[in-house]
Design a protein around this motif. Structure first.
Motif, PDB file in Angstrom:
ATOM      1  N   ASP A 115     103.353  88.648  19.620  1.00 23.55           N
ATOM      2  CA  ASP A 115     104.643  88.031  19.406  1.00 23.55           C
ATOM      3  C   ASP A 115     105.510  87.339  20.830  1.00 23.55           C
ATOM      4  N   LYS A 117     107.903  85.557  21.196  1.00 32.94           N
ATOM      5  CA  LYS A 117     109.344  85.290  21.344  1.00 32.94           C
ATOM      6  C   LYS A 117     109.846  85.971  22.729  1.00 32.94           C
ATOM      7  N   LYS A 120     113.984  90.638  24.373  1.00 31.99           N
ATOM      8  CA  LYS A 120     115.372  90.819  24.155  1.00 31.99           C
ATOM      9  C   LYS A 120     115.487  92.448  24.111  1.00 31.99           C
TER      10      LYS A 120
END
Length: 174
Positions: A115, A117, A120
């Motif tokens: 992934d 992304k 975070k």
């Protein structure tokens, strides 16, 4: 599959104390202590042969990496207020950012998908959470600590939630 930093014992105890306090005011499915971690990279479904390649990428990424500072950085959510994932934020540090970037680079070099992304740093506390409006009560946030172990986990979905099996763990240098 996913790679993650395991929470050191005392930090995990502190996170559990925080979760217990939140359970009194937040409805949701709270993650059990043994399933809490800080995800570095989510790989998704991986063929068995690629698990060995992912383990090698983790080993390479962690080589000569110092322990990672863990400092609580407040609470946050993904999703809607009445159906959220509730998490404890972890403060960004150069060491943490470096390890996450290095791991993703090692995975990409081995042509393993993950992934993409933006990273975070967080520890998931509850899923399907209903966050109450207004202020939360005073909360006992975890004291700072250091992560010492990065692990490649296999995740198996069960009726009562996901079960995580460690496939390869790497100790970070002191």
């Amino acid at each position: 599959m996913f790679t993650a930093l395991e929470l050191p014992e005392r930090f995990a105890d502190d996170v559990s104390a925080l979760a217990r306090r939140l359970e009194a005011v937040v409805e949701g499915r709270f993650v059990p202590r043994e399933a809490r971690h800080l995800t570095l990279a989510f790989l998704g479904d991986v063929p068995k042969a690629d698990a060995l390649v992912a383990a090698d990428a983790l080993e390479a990424a962690c080589a000569e990496v110092p322990r990672i500072p863990l400092r609580a950085a407040g609470l946050g959510t993904f999703g809607r207020q009445d159906d959220a994932t509730l998490w404890l934020g972890i403060a960004r540090s150069p060491e943490l950012e470096h390890l996450a970037a290095r791991l993703r680079k090692e995975l990409a070099a081995r042509e393993l998908s993950f992934d993409g992304k933006p990273f975070k740093p967080h520890v998931t506390l509850a899923r399907r959470a209903r966050i109450p409006r207004g202020n939360l009560p005073p909360l006992p946030f975890p004291l700072a600590n250091q992560a010492e172990t990065a692990t490649l986990f296999k995740s198996t979905l069960r009726r009562d939630g996901a079960a995580y099996e460690p496939l390869r763990s790497v100790r970070l240098v002191g």
